[in-house]
Motif scaffolding. Structure first.
Motif, PDB file in Angstrom:
ATOM      1  N   ARG A 305      37.439  51.366  49.016  1.00 19.67           N
ATOM      2  CA  ARG A 305      36.999  50.414  47.992  1.00 19.67           C
ATOM      3  C   ARG A 305      36.621  51.148  46.706  1.00 19.67           C
ATOM      4  N   ILE A 306      35.859  52.203  46.829  1.00 22.39           N
ATOM      5  CA  ILE A 306      35.434  52.954  45.644  1.00 22.39           C
ATOM      6  C   ILE A 306      36.637  53.517  44.904  1.00 22.39           C
ATOM      7  N   LEU A 307      37.571  54.092  45.656  1.00 18.66           N
ATOM      8  CA  LEU A 307      38.730  54.712  45.023  1.00 18.66           C
ATOM      9  C   LEU A 307      39.709  53.686  44.456  1.00 18.66           C
ATOM     10  N   THR A 308      39.603  52.436  44.912  1.00 20.45           N
ATOM     11  CA  THR A 308      40.469  51.381  44.389  1.00 20.45           C
ATOM     12  C   THR A 308      39.860  50.718  43.163  1.00 20.45           C
ATOM     13  N   VAL A 309      38.557  50.468  43.201  1.00 19.44           N
ATOM     14  CA  VAL A 309      37.895  49.688  42.146  1.00 19.44           C
ATOM     15  C   VAL A 309      37.419  50.552  40.994  1.00 19.44           C
ATOM     16  N   GLU A 310      36.729  51.644  41.297  1.00 17.98           N
ATOM     17  CA  GLU A 310      36.039  52.390  40.241  1.00 17.98           C
ATOM     18  C   GLU A 310      36.955  53.123  39.256  1.00 17.98           C
ATOM     19  N   PRO A 311      38.165  53.528  39.635  1.00 21.69           N
ATOM     20  CA  PRO A 311      39.018  54.165  38.625  1.00 21.69           C
ATOM     21  C   PRO A 311      39.368  53.264  37.444  1.00 21.69           C
ATOM     22  N   GLY A 312      39.191  51.954  37.612  1.00 23.04           N
ATOM     23  CA  GLY A 312      39.490  51.035  36.519  1.00 23.04           C
ATOM     24  C   GLY A 312      38.354  50.863  35.529  1.00 23.04           C
ATOM     25  N   ARG A 313      37.213  51.457  35.805  1.00 19.52           N
ATOM     26  CA  ARG A 313      36.070  51.307  34.916  1.00 19.52           C
ATOM     27  C   ARG A 313      36.133  52.294  33.754  1.00 19.52           C
ATOM     28  N   PRO A 314      35.697  51.880  32.576  1.00 13.19           N
ATOM     29  CA  PRO A 314      35.751  52.776  31.409  1.00 13.19           C
ATOM     30  C   PRO A 314      34.997  54.074  31.661  1.00 13.19           C
ATOM     31  N   GLY A 315      35.611  55.163  31.301  1.00 14.16           N
ATOM     32  CA  GLY A 315      34.967  56.464  31.428  1.00 14.16           C
ATOM     33  C   GLY A 315      35.002  57.070  32.811  1.00 14.16           C
ATOM     34  N   ALA A 316      35.633  56.402  33.762  1.00 17.26           N
ATOM     35  CA  ALA A 316      35.667  56.930  35.132  1.00 17.26           C
ATOM     36  C   ALA A 316      36.451  58.239  35.172  1.00 17.26           C
ATOM     37  N   GLY A 317      36.014  59.149  36.044  1.00 16.05           N
ATOM     38  CA  GLY A 317      36.671  60.440  36.170  1.00 16.05           C
ATOM     39  C   GLY A 317      36.564  60.969  37.586  1.00 16.05           C
ATOM     40  N   PRO A 318      36.669  62.272  37.777  1.00 20.10           N
ATOM     41  CA  PRO A 318      36.664  62.859  39.115  1.00 20.10           C
ATOM     42  C   PRO A 318      35.399  62.565  39.920  1.00 20.10           C
ATOM     43  N   GLU A 319      34.320  62.194  39.242  1.00 17.97           N
ATOM     44  CA  GLU A 319      33.083  61.877  39.973  1.00 17.97           C
ATOM     45  C   GLU A 319      33.264  60.680  40.901  1.00 17.97           C
ATOM     46  N   VAL A 320      34.290  59.882  40.668  1.00 18.62           N
ATOM     47  CA  VAL A 320      34.593  58.760  41.563  1.00 18.62           C
ATOM     48  C   VAL A 320      34.866  59.285  42.970  1.00 18.62           C
ATOM     49  N   VAL A 321      35.564  60.399  43.063  1.00 20.01           N
ATOM     50  CA  VAL A 321      35.832  60.991  44.373  1.00 20.01           C
ATOM     51  C   VAL A 321      34.526  61.438  45.025  1.00 20.01           C
ATOM     52  N   THR A 322      33.620  61.995  44.252  1.00 18.75           N
ATOM     53  CA  THR A 322      32.321  62.425  44.777  1.00 18.75           C
ATOM     54  C   THR A 322      31.557  61.238  45.351  1.00 18.75           C
ATOM     55  N   ARG A 323      31.585  60.101  44.637  1.00 19.48           N
ATOM     56  CA  ARG A 323      30.885  58.904  45.141  1.00 19.48           C
ATOM     57  C   ARG A 323      31.552  58.378  46.406  1.00 19.48           C
ATOM     58  N   ALA A 324      32.876  58.423  46.459  1.00 19.21           N
ATOM     59  CA  ALA A 324      33.575  57.963  47.651  1.00 19.21           C
ATOM     60  C   ALA A 324      33.226  58.842  48.846  1.00 19.21           C
ATOM     61  N   LEU A 325      33.133  60.145  48.620  1.00 14.36           N
ATOM     62  CA  LEU A 325      32.759  61.051  49.700  1.00 14.36           C
ATOM     63  C   LEU A 325      31.324  60.815  50.153  1.00 14.36           C
ATOM     64  N   ALA A 326      30.444  60.521  49.223  1.00 16.61           N
ATOM     65  CA  ALA A 326      29.052  60.252  49.585  1.00 16.61           C
ATOM     66  C   ALA A 326      28.957  59.019  50.463  1.00 16.61           C
ATOM     67  N   ALA A 327      29.778  58.025  50.193  1.00 14.44           N
ATOM     68  CA  ALA A 327      29.785  56.806  51.018  1.00 14.44           C
ATOM     69  C   ALA A 327      30.234  57.122  52.438  1.00 14.44           C
ATOM     70  N   VAL A 328      31.226  57.978  52.570  1.00 11.91           N
ATOM     71  CA  VAL A 328      31.702  58.380  53.902  1.00 11.91           C
ATOM     72  C   VAL A 328      30.620  59.174  54.618  1.00 11.91           C
ATOM     73  N   ASP A 329      30.001  60.107  53.916  1.00  4.35           N
ATOM     74  CA  ASP A 329      28.970  60.944  54.549  1.00  4.35           C
ATOM     75  C   ASP A 329      27.786  60.107  55.038  1.00  4.35           C
ATOM     76  N   SER A 330      27.380  59.134  54.226  1.00  3.56           N
ATOM     77  CA  SER A 330      26.230  58.315  54.607  1.00  3.56           C
ATOM     78  C   SER A 330      26.554  57.450  55.827  1.00  3.56           C
ATOM     79  N   ARG A 331      27.757  56.905  55.886  1.00  2.87           N
ATOM     80  CA  ARG A 331      28.138  56.092  57.046  1.00  2.87           C
ATOM     81  C   ARG A 331      28.283  56.959  58.295  1.00  2.87           C
TER      82      ARG A 331
END
Length: 335
Positions: A305-331
């Protein structure tokens, strides 16, 4: 068994390869796959000969040297044009030129190439001969076992006999017939029954040729089992949709020791994203290839979901991958 000499184009090791897939195996996808497996042979999406001759070849087929070994797949049916396109591919540094004789789409049929060429083995032979005369790298064929009402054994064996007589010695066989009318390209990848035995029979009949199996291979265990006695296997959708299946390819197929961790691959690919975004590549064009990296793991849905939705937001960059990984780690921690 040790790897063959990768510095010799004629000695490409084809024991495991990732199939050319339209709209999927672009350079960003291939870079991700190369991070996971150092040894698999990678293929481009099919490039039409006319597009390379008359269009922007740099835009269409440029690749990063880190992707090697990588092969260029061409579509076409005019020997002289395919020869010109093959030379372009060789000049770009591709280690192999592959002719598409398997795609069943209407667009491909209208151009008289792809799977419909199974009906014209003499023409394919002429194309292969012209391409081989034009380049020094290997020229190979990816085909089906037949089309429409053809008898698969007669069609495949006759096709290979004719094309091999022209000099082709490497065939990658998608072990399904293609129905040129009545089935969509998607259905042609799943509906016609698989006949792996026929491909093994072809190898027994022509032990002098390199024969690789393609079609319906979903796991590495299946690849090892069904590929026994053949020269290689080629995996398509499974490698794209569940790329982590590639993690053990180097060890199990090639006897290597490359065995990365998922977080390591994601971090390296985030660095790649940062680099390419600096060159103007859209974020979504790269993150889309990561969606299956955590398939079956806790948090995989949120990762996608993060990798599908967040790349469309203004200013999004490689940190999107970091947030997606954090979601996996927390789960994973909560599981």
């Amino acid at each position: 068994m040790p790897l063959t000499d990768q510095d010799n184009p004629a000695a490409l090791d084809r024991r495991f390869s990732i199939a050319p897939m339209m709209d999927w195996t672009d350079r960003h996808c291939r870079y991700l796959h190369r991070l996971i497996t150092k040894r698999a042979l990678l293929y481009t999406e099919m490039a039409v000969d006319q597009a390379l001759i008359h269009g922007d070849a740099t835009h269409l087929i440029s690749f990063d040297p880190d992707e090697q070994p990588v092969a260029l797949q061409l579509g076409g049916s005019t020997p002289a044009d395919l020869a010109r396109a093959a030379r372009i591919g060789e000049n770009f540094g591709y280690r192999e030129i592959n002719l598409n004789v398997g795609c069943p789409s209407d667009r491909v049929q209208s151009g008289r190439f792809g799977a419909c060429l199974m009906r014209e083995p003499d023409l394919v032979a002429d194309c292969i001969k012209a391409m081989q005369d034009a380049v020094s790298v290997p020229v190979t064929v990816k085909c089906r076992i037949g089309v429409d009402e053809q008898d698969p054994r007669e069609a495949l064996f006759g096709f290979v006999e004719t094309v091999a007589a022209a000099g082709a010695d490497v065939f990658i066989v998608h072990a399904r017939k293609a129905w040129l009318k009545g089935l969509s390209p998607k259905e042609n990848r799943t509906v016609p029954p698989l006949d792996y035995g026929l491909v093994r029979d072809l190898k027994r009949e022509r032990p002098d040729l390199s024969i690789s199996l393609n079609g319906g291979l979903a796991t590495l265990d299946q690849c090892m089992d069904e590929g026994a006695g053949l020269d290689g296997v080629m995996v398509g959708r499974a490698a794209y949709q569940t790329p982590w299946m590639l993690r053990d390819v180097d060890a199990r197929v090639f006897g290597g020791d490359h065995a990365p961790e998922r977080t390591e691959i994601a971090a390296l690919y985030a660095d790649y994203i940062d680099w390419r975004m600096g060159e103007g590549v859209p974020l979504r064009a790269m993150t889309r290839h990561m969606l299956g990296l955590y398939h079956g793991e806790p948090g995989a849905r949120e990762f996608r979901r993060i990798l599908t939705v967040e790349p469309g937001r203004p200013g999004a960059g490689p940190e999107v991958v970091t947030r997606a990984l954090a979601a996996v780690d927390s789960r994973a921690a909560a599981a």
